[in-house]
Design an enzyme around this catalytic site. Structure first.
Site, PDB file in Angstrom:
ATOM      1  N   ASP A  10     -10.655  26.015  32.810  1.00 45.90           N
ATOM      2  CA  ASP A  10     -10.999  26.191  34.227  1.00 45.90           C
ATOM      3  C   ASP A  10     -11.687  24.916  34.693  1.00 45.90           C
ATOM      4  OD1 ASP A  10     -11.577  27.451  36.756  1.00 45.90           O
ATOM      5  OD2 ASP A  10     -13.628  27.725  36.073  1.00 45.90           O
ATOM      6  N   SER A  11     -11.877  24.789  35.994  1.00 47.83           N
ATOM      7  CA  SER A  11     -12.599  23.635  36.528  1.00 47.83           C
ATOM      8  C   SER A  11     -14.083  23.675  36.155  1.00 47.83           C
ATOM      9  CB  SER A  11     -12.457  23.625  38.047  1.00 47.83           C
ATOM     10  OG  SER A  11     -12.888  24.869  38.570  1.00 47.83           O
ATOM     11  N   TYR A  42     -12.270  22.012  41.970  1.00 49.69           N
ATOM     12  CA  TYR A  42     -10.878  21.624  42.183  1.00 49.69           C
ATOM     13  C   TYR A  42     -10.423  22.087  43.579  1.00 49.69           C
ATOM     14  CZ  TYR A  42     -10.012  20.700  37.127  1.00 49.69           C
ATOM     15  OH  TYR A  42     -10.010  20.207  35.846  1.00 49.69           O
ATOM     16  N   GLY A  43     -11.075  23.138  44.055  1.00 52.13           N
ATOM     17  CA  GLY A  43     -10.603  23.841  45.259  1.00 52.13           C
ATOM     18  C   GLY A  43     -10.597  23.030  46.535  1.00 52.13           C
ATOM     19  N   CYS A  73      -7.949  29.080  36.139  1.00 45.75           N
ATOM     20  CA  CYS A  73      -8.423  28.543  37.416  1.00 45.75           C
ATOM     21  C   CYS A  73      -7.303  28.795  38.416  1.00 45.75           C
ATOM     22  CB  CYS A  73      -8.702  27.051  37.278  1.00 45.75           C
ATOM     23  SG  CYS A  73      -9.113  26.238  38.826  1.00 45.75           S
ATOM     24  N   ASN A  74      -7.607  29.538  39.454  1.00 44.80           N
ATOM     25  CA  ASN A  74      -6.566  29.872  40.432  1.00 44.80           C
ATOM     26  C   ASN A  74      -6.034  28.615  41.118  1.00 44.80           C
ATOM     27  OD1 ASN A  74      -6.578  33.090  41.060  1.00 44.80           O
ATOM     28  ND2 ASN A  74      -8.511  32.374  40.245  1.00 44.80           N
ATOM     29  N   THR A  75      -6.940  27.678  41.402  1.00 41.94           N
ATOM     30  CA  THR A  75      -6.516  26.465  42.096  1.00 41.94           C
ATOM     31  C   THR A  75      -5.570  25.661  41.208  1.00 41.94           C
ATOM     32  OG1 THR A  75      -8.676  26.469  43.168  1.00 41.94           O
ATOM     33  CG2 THR A  75      -7.372  24.464  43.356  1.00 41.94           C
ATOM     34  N   GLU A 154     -22.548  30.396  41.567  1.00 37.69           N
ATOM     35  CA  GLU A 154     -23.154  29.478  40.590  1.00 37.69           C
ATOM     36  C   GLU A 154     -24.669  29.467  40.707  1.00 37.69           C
ATOM     37  OE1 GLU A 154     -21.124  25.827  39.965  1.00 37.69           O
ATOM     38  OE2 GLU A 154     -19.250  26.908  39.620  1.00 37.69           O
ATOM     39  N   CYS A 186      -9.786  33.867  43.108  1.00 32.54           N
ATOM     40  CA  CYS A 186     -10.626  32.755  42.637  1.00 32.54           C
ATOM     41  C   CYS A 186     -11.475  33.301  41.498  1.00 32.54           C
ATOM     42  CB  CYS A 186     -11.509  32.242  43.770  1.00 32.54           C
ATOM     43  SG  CYS A 186     -12.730  31.021  43.236  1.00 32.54           S
ATOM     44  N   THR A 187     -11.643  32.466  40.484  1.00 32.36           N
ATOM     45  CA  THR A 187     -12.341  32.913  39.271  1.00 32.36           C
ATOM     46  C   THR A 187     -13.756  33.434  39.517  1.00 32.36           C
ATOM     47  OG1 THR A 187     -12.951  30.612  39.045  1.00 32.36           O
ATOM     48  CG2 THR A 187     -11.133  31.411  37.677  1.00 32.36           C
ATOM     49  N   HIS A 188     -14.410  32.907  40.540  1.00 31.97           N
ATOM     50  CA  HIS A 188     -15.806  33.291  40.773  1.00 31.97           C
ATOM     51  C   HIS A 188     -15.940  34.659  41.455  1.00 31.97           C
ATOM     52  CE1 HIS A 188     -16.300  29.069  39.955  1.00 31.97           C
ATOM     53  NE2 HIS A 188     -17.614  29.132  40.085  1.00 31.97           N
TER      54      HIS A 188
HETATM   55  N1  DGL Z   1     -11.948  27.883  39.454  1.00 30.60           N
HETATM   56  C1  DGL Z   1     -11.618  27.700  40.846  1.00 30.60           C
HETATM   57  C2  DGL Z   1     -10.550  28.723  41.252  1.00 30.60           C
HETATM   58  O1  DGL Z   1     -10.362  29.744  40.626  1.00 30.60           O
HETATM   59  C3  DGL Z   1     -12.843  27.821  41.726  1.00 30.60           C
HETATM   60  C4  DGL Z   1     -13.788  26.661  41.597  1.00 30.60           C
HETATM   61  C5  DGL Z   1     -13.184  25.335  42.030  1.00 30.60           C
HETATM   62  O2  DGL Z   1     -12.934  25.110  43.238  1.00 30.60           O
HETATM   63  O3  DGL Z   1     -12.936  24.511  41.158  1.00 30.60           O
HETATM   64  O4  DGL Z   1      -9.869  28.520  42.211  1.00 30.60           O
END
Ligand code: DGL
Length: 276
Positions: A10-11, A42-43, A73-75, A154, A186-188
């Site tokens: 993940d990012s 990454y988003g 990571c969804n992005t 976070e 999104c993971t969060h």
């Molecule tokens: N992990 C990213 C996602 O799931 C969220 C955090 C980011 O923007 O890197 O899209």
């Protein structure tokens, strides 16, 4: 081969929600987790940059000898899953497909909301993936970027006044669209499930892409004959590209226990190393 670890990247810390779900579903599987904390988020970045980062992250995990890769990571999934499939010869699963398939399966009114980072929403990847899963069925999809949710999680503000205000701002338009299903893209976001659920309304089904991914990870390992049956205790190794202390603090909060092994590494150039 079967006793090799699963690689998850993940990012940053967000993919730990996927690791948590995978660990619950597959307690005998070891995991190597990479959080690219030096380059998060990454988003907000461009497709070319995200793709390059994702290739380097995956190459790092391949060098570590993983038996499959979960793009948690969804992005990164939205921007790079085709490229990763072309470049790497290990079974690969990204959070995007499982989340989209589950949303398509559970919706009753065919009105699905998708919330994610700006890059994921702009890519249109969830719309396409949900559309493909629905086949001939016509579904209406309402998308919304919720960038502030990432820093809020976070900072540990998962259930505070400010979080509720922001959630109201982001989710009110989706509520008005009378969606019956909301995909947490999104993971969060699974860490905000309570606030999101209360804001959008109890009748709306929340689809947690982390849980959907854990289920499909198990299915993929079974299909490929890769389930670990050695009876050895699973181990978890964590790698980050920066700020190990901050990662450690947030990770302990998300996973609910201290980390066994945490190491700071560099991943850039790993894609080239592999080819030389
Ligand atoms: N992990 C990213 C996602 O799931 C969220 C955090 C980011 O923007 O890197 O899209």
């Amino acid at each position: 081969m079967n006793s090799l670890p699963i690689g998850i990247f993940d990012s940053g810390v967000g993919g730990l929600t996927v690791l948590r779900a995978v660990r619950k579903r597959l307690p005998d599987e070891s995991v190597i987790y990479l959080g690219d904390t030096a380059r998060v988020p990454y988003g907000t970045k461009s497709r070319a940059t995200i793709e390059r980062y994702a290739v380097e992250d995956a190459a790092f995990l391949v060098d570590k000898g993983v038996k499959m890769i979960v793009v948690a990571c969804n992005t990164a999934s939205a921007m790079s899953r085709e490229r990763l499939r072309q470049e790497f010869n290990v079974p690969l699963l990204s959070v995007l497909g499982p989340g989209a398939r589950m949303a398509a399966r559970v919706t009753r009114a065919d009105r699905i909301g998708v919330i994610a980072t700006e890059a994921t929403i702009e890519s249109g990847a969830y719309e396409r993936a949900i559309g493909e899963s629905c086949g001939e069925r016509r579904v209406e999809i309402f998308s919304r970027a919720c960038p502030l949710f990432v820093p809020i999680v976070e900072e540990g503000e998962t259930d505070s006044e400010i979080t509720r205000l922001i959630a109201e701002q982001y989710l009110a338009p989706l509520r008005e669209q009378k969606i019956d299903t909301l995909l947490l893209g999104c993971t969060h976001y699974p860490l905000l499930k309570r606030v999101i659920g209360e804001t959008i309304g109890a009748k709306v089904i929340l689809v947690d892409s982390a849980e959907a991914t854990a289920g499909e990870t198990a299915a993929l390992l079974e299909r490929e004959g890769l389930i670990n049956q050695t009876g050895e205790e699973a181990s978890y190794q964590f790698y980050v590209t920066d700020a190990a202390k901050r990662f450690h603090r947030i990770a302990e909060r998300i996973l609910g226990e201290p980390l066994e092994h945490l190491e700071a590494v560099e991943v850039w150039g790993h894609d080239r190393l592999e080819r030389d």
